[in-house]
Design a protein around this motif. Structure first.
Motif, PDB file in Angstrom:
ATOM      1  N   ASN A   1       0.838  -1.202   0.000  1.00 38.43           N
ATOM      2  CA  ASN A   1       0.000   0.000   0.000  1.00 38.43           C
ATOM      3  C   ASN A   1       0.874   1.253   0.000  1.00 38.43           C
ATOM      4  N   ARG A   2       0.738   2.068  -1.043  1.00 40.16           N
ATOM      5  CA  ARG A   2       1.572   3.272  -1.163  1.00 40.16           C
ATOM      6  C   ARG A   2       1.169   4.362  -0.183  1.00 40.16           C
ATOM      7  N   GLN A   3      -0.005   4.207   0.424  1.00 43.09           N
ATOM      8  CA  GLN A   3      -0.476   5.192   1.396  1.00 43.09           C
ATOM      9  C   GLN A   3      -0.087   4.811   2.820  1.00 43.09           C
ATOM     10  N   LEU A   4       0.867   3.894   2.952  1.00 45.08           N
ATOM     11  CA  LEU A   4       1.275   3.468   4.294  1.00 45.08           C
ATOM     12  C   LEU A   4       1.763   4.633   5.160  1.00 45.08           C
ATOM     13  N   PRO A   5       2.541   5.584   4.621  1.00 45.64           N
ATOM     14  CA  PRO A   5       2.935   6.739   5.449  1.00 45.64           C
ATOM     15  C   PRO A   5       1.738   7.538   5.965  1.00 45.64           C
ATOM     16  N   PHE A   6       0.682   7.630   5.159  1.00 46.68           N
ATOM     17  CA  PHE A   6      -0.522   8.339   5.606  1.00 46.68           C
ATOM     18  C   PHE A   6      -1.179   7.593   6.766  1.00 46.68           C
ATOM     19  N   ILE A   7      -1.251   6.256   6.652  1.00 42.84           N
ATOM     20  CA  ILE A   7      -1.822   5.453   7.737  1.00 42.84           C
ATOM     21  C   ILE A   7      -1.022   5.654   9.015  1.00 42.84           C
ATOM     22  N   LEU A   8       0.298   5.586   8.894  1.00 44.28           N
ATOM     23  CA  LEU A   8       1.154   5.756  10.067  1.00 44.28           C
ATOM     24  C   LEU A   8       1.016   7.161  10.647  1.00 44.28           C
ATOM     25  N   GLY A   9       0.782   8.143   9.777  1.00 47.15           N
ATOM     26  CA  GLY A   9       0.603   9.511  10.266  1.00 47.15           C
ATOM     27  C   GLY A   9      -0.657   9.654  11.104  1.00 47.15           C
ATOM     28  N   LEU A  10      -1.784   9.122  10.599  1.00 46.09           N
ATOM     29  CA  LEU A  10      -3.025   9.175  11.372  1.00 46.09           C
ATOM     30  C   LEU A  10      -2.903   8.383  12.671  1.00 46.09           C
ATOM     31  N   LEU A  11      -2.296   7.196  12.585  1.00 46.49           N
ATOM     32  CA  LEU A  11      -2.102   6.390  13.788  1.00 46.49           C
ATOM     33  C   LEU A  11      -1.220   7.123  14.790  1.00 46.49           C
TER      34      LEU A  11
ATOM     35  N   ASP B   1      -6.827  -1.265   5.405  1.00 44.70           N
ATOM     36  CA  ASP B   1      -5.887  -0.197   5.071  1.00 44.70           C
ATOM     37  C   ASP B   1      -6.437   0.665   3.947  1.00 44.70           C
ATOM     38  N   ASP B   2      -7.079   0.020   2.940  1.00 44.44           N
ATOM     39  CA  ASP B   2      -7.707   0.797   1.870  1.00 44.44           C
ATOM     40  C   ASP B   2      -8.899   1.592   2.388  1.00 44.44           C
ATOM     41  N   GLN B   3      -9.641   0.986   3.290  1.00 42.98           N
ATOM     42  CA  GLN B   3     -10.790   1.679   3.875  1.00 42.98           C
ATOM     43  C   GLN B   3     -10.352   2.939   4.605  1.00 42.98           C
ATOM     44  N   LEU B   4      -9.224   2.875   5.275  1.00 48.03           N
ATOM     45  CA  LEU B   4      -8.719   4.034   6.011  1.00 48.03           C
ATOM     46  C   LEU B   4      -8.144   5.090   5.075  1.00 48.03           C
ATOM     47  N   THR B   5      -7.370   4.670   4.072  1.00 49.92           N
ATOM     48  CA  THR B   5      -6.702   5.645   3.196  1.00 49.92           C
ATOM     49  C   THR B   5      -7.673   6.327   2.244  1.00 49.92           C
ATOM     50  N   ALA B   6      -8.923   5.865   2.150  1.00 50.24           N
ATOM     51  CA  ALA B   6      -9.901   6.543   1.300  1.00 50.24           C
ATOM     52  C   ALA B   6     -10.161   7.968   1.765  1.00 50.24           C
ATOM     53  N   VAL B   7      -9.853   8.265   3.037  1.00 51.31           N
ATOM     54  CA  VAL B   7     -10.083   9.612   3.557  1.00 51.31           C
ATOM     55  C   VAL B   7      -9.011  10.589   3.080  1.00 51.31           C
ATOM     56  N   ALA B   8      -7.916  10.083   2.523  1.00 49.82           N
ATOM     57  CA  ALA B   8      -6.814  10.943   2.112  1.00 49.82           C
ATOM     58  C   ALA B   8      -7.198  11.885   0.972  1.00 49.82           C
ATOM     59  N   GLN B   9      -8.257  11.579   0.231  1.00 50.62           N
ATOM     60  CA  GLN B   9      -8.651  12.403  -0.911  1.00 50.62           C
ATOM     61  C   GLN B   9      -9.381  13.680  -0.502  1.00 50.62           C
ATOM     62  N   PHE B  10      -9.741  13.807   0.777  1.00 49.36           N
ATOM     63  CA  PHE B  10     -10.539  14.939   1.224  1.00 49.36           C
ATOM     64  C   PHE B  10      -9.682  15.971   1.959  1.00 49.36           C
ATOM     65  N   LYS B  11     -10.095  17.219   1.800  1.00 48.62           N
ATOM     66  CA  LYS B  11      -9.515  18.283   2.591  1.00 48.62           C
ATOM     67  C   LYS B  11     -10.346  18.418   3.868  1.00 48.62           C
ATOM     68  N   VAL B  12      -9.761  18.025   4.962  1.00 48.46           N
ATOM     69  CA  VAL B  12     -10.493  17.957   6.240  1.00 48.46           C
ATOM     70  C   VAL B  12     -10.354  19.282   7.008  1.00 48.46           C
ATOM     71  N   PRO B  13     -11.312  19.533   7.913  1.00 50.26           N
ATOM     72  CA  PRO B  13     -12.509  18.749   8.226  1.00 50.26           C
ATOM     73  C   PRO B  13     -13.607  18.954   7.186  1.00 50.26           C
ATOM     74  N   VAL B  14     -14.493  17.931   7.086  1.00 45.84           N
ATOM     75  CA  VAL B  14     -15.583  17.939   6.124  1.00 45.84           C
ATOM     76  C   VAL B  14     -16.909  17.960   6.872  1.00 45.84           C
ATOM     77  N   SER B  15     -17.821  18.800   6.420  1.00 47.70           N
ATOM     78  CA  SER B  15     -19.150  18.869   7.032  1.00 47.70           C
ATOM     79  C   SER B  15     -20.176  18.256   6.087  1.00 47.70           C
ATOM     80  N   VAL B  16     -20.858  17.220   6.551  1.00 51.20           N
ATOM     81  CA  VAL B  16     -21.898  16.551   5.753  1.00 51.20           C
ATOM     82  C   VAL B  16     -23.189  16.456   6.564  1.00 51.20           C
TER      83      VAL B  16
END
Length: 435
Positions: free
Chosen positions: A70-80, A272-287
């Motif tokens: 998973n190329r988004q592993l650094p992102f996962i580690l960052g959130l963790l 891991d894919d389920q978690l990295t799907a949030v990387a596409q958004f500019k947070v915080p998001v209001s829905v």
């Protein structure tokens, strides 16, 4: 040292002076303390929130991400890392204080009373859970469409967290020597089997996932199970998952819910894919997710008193943002969902606050207090759940606290009664040590 006087012998030791015919007194048995845990177990008890946060990532999510490249592993580690920062700061600041907590067992009902309360709670939990499912409550379609629940389902939903309280009371029985280890695991297995049946009937696997992981990790923190047992349990779950996944999808199709047939059982384990799907958004998001007032309304007011309010599903809102249908749901696991709604600062703050509360509850639970053990299992399954949807999980936690009031009253009544009859409590305690 022994002095002989006629036919009697006086024995002097560090336990005092005693008279006996040819015998030396032995050390008095101490039934009021919990045995000191090994140093590894003590670390888990001082850092329980950190343990609950890291366990699913070290045991499942990160290994799969590494194997799949998973190329988004650094992102996962960052959130963790952000969530871990909140936990470590909270538990690190309070660990010196909690380390000095006396492990003397807290007061509580007698062995007989505790067994009776535990049996009553678990039987009510099982009966209401079955009634809730058979009455059409808890299904995925009902959660997402907001369809009106039947009166039976609405009434049974008031006891939806009693299975967790049953687990806490079973833990208390074992830790207070009111039941054997065999009875401990038979009781917990029965609760998990009912949750498995409910998951197949409703096609919603999240409650089962939360119960299994929280119960096993809570048992590890309390020193009731070894790490190798959890590893074996994880292997068994992974082997059984494809069959369970197929059955769940079949039920969803029958209920009219959309199912992506291209998603395999192994794909569903790609958390891991389920978690990295949030990387596409500019947070915080209001829905239009629930705000503080809605959280309090839904959490503190039972649905039977507010029947016309619409259902809340933040996972459904997220799924629509991702372009999915209104009859399905999606989240980014706990840390990703909090990050999605509240950004990095919100993620750190949430785990700081949750770790403060959870570590304090665990520090009380290790003293075998029934109330604290019930609260520990509840917090483990909700606030510290690794796949929970925030802020819905806070609503569920508040609802569970309200539903715990009857159990709390009964425990306090028996605790006060046994305090006023110390002889009965003492005899029960001494008898429990001879098992």
């Amino acid at each position: 040292m022994t002095f002989t006087t006629g036919s009697r012998a006086l024995a002097i030791s560090k336990y005092g002076i005693a008279a006996a015919k040819g015998s030396v007194p032995t050390a008095p048995s101490d039934t009021s303390t919990t045995p000191a845990p090994r140093w590894r177990g003590r670390i888990l008890q001082l850092f329980p929130a950190t343990t609950f946060l890291l366990a699913p990532y070290l045991g499942l999510i990160l290994p799969i991400a590494l194997i799949q490249g998973n190329r988004q592993l650094p992102f996962i580690l960052g959130l963790l890392g952000l969530a871990l920062l909140g936990c470590l700061v909270a538990e690190g600041l309070t660990a010196p204080v909690r380390a000095r907590i006396d492990l003397t067992r807290t007061a509580g009902p007698t062995t007989k009373a505790l067994r009776a309360i535990t049996i009553g709670v678990t039987m009510i939990a099982a009966a209401t859970r079955i009634a809730f499912v058979l009455a059409g409550g808890g299904s995925l379609l009902a959660q997402l469409t907001g369809s009106q629940q039947s009166p039976i389902a609405s009434a049974a939903s008031l006891f939806s967290s009693w299975n967790l309280f049953g687990v806490g009371l079973i833990f208390a029985c074992y830790m207070r020597k009111a039941c054997s280890k065999r009875t401990l695991w038979l009781g917990i297995s029965a609760i998990i089997l009912i949750e498995g049946w409910a998951a197949l009937q409703t096609s919603v696997t999240a409650p089962l996932l939360q119960v299994v992981t929280s119960v096993m990790l809570m048992a590890l923190v309390l020193g009731l199970v070894r790490l190798r047992v959890l590893v074996v349990a994880l292997i068994v779950v992974l082997l059984a998952w494809p069959t369970f996944f197929s059955l769940r999808n079949s039920v969803r199709v029958e209920l009219g819910s959309s199912v992506d047939q291209s998603v395999t059982a192994f794909d569903r384990l790609r958390f891991d894919d389920q978690l990295t799907a949030v990387a596409q958004f500019k947070v915080p998001v209001s829905v239009n997710q629930p705000g503080p007032l809605q959280v309090l309304r839904y959490g503190l007011v039972p649905r039977v008193l507010d029947p016309n309010r619409p259902n809340i599903s933040s996972a459904g809102l997220i799924n629509r943002v991702l372009g999915g249908s209104s009859t399905s749901s999606y989240n980014f696991l706990s840390i990703g969902t909090i990050y999605f709604f509240y950004g990095p600062a919100g993620l750190i703050f949430y785990y700081f606050a949750a770790a403060l509360l959870f570590s304090y509850i665990v520090s009380r639970a290790i003293r075998a207090g029934p109330i604290a053990l019930c609260m520990a299992v509840l917090a483990a399954s909700s606030l510290m759940g690794w796949a929970s949807t925030f802020p819905d999980v806070v609503i569920g936690y508040l609802q569970a606290l309200i539903s715990f009031v009857p159990i709390l009253v009964v425990l306090l009544i028996f605790k006060q009664r046994d305090r006023s009859h110390p002889g009965a409590a003492g005899s029960a305690a001494s008898s429990s040590t001879t098992r």
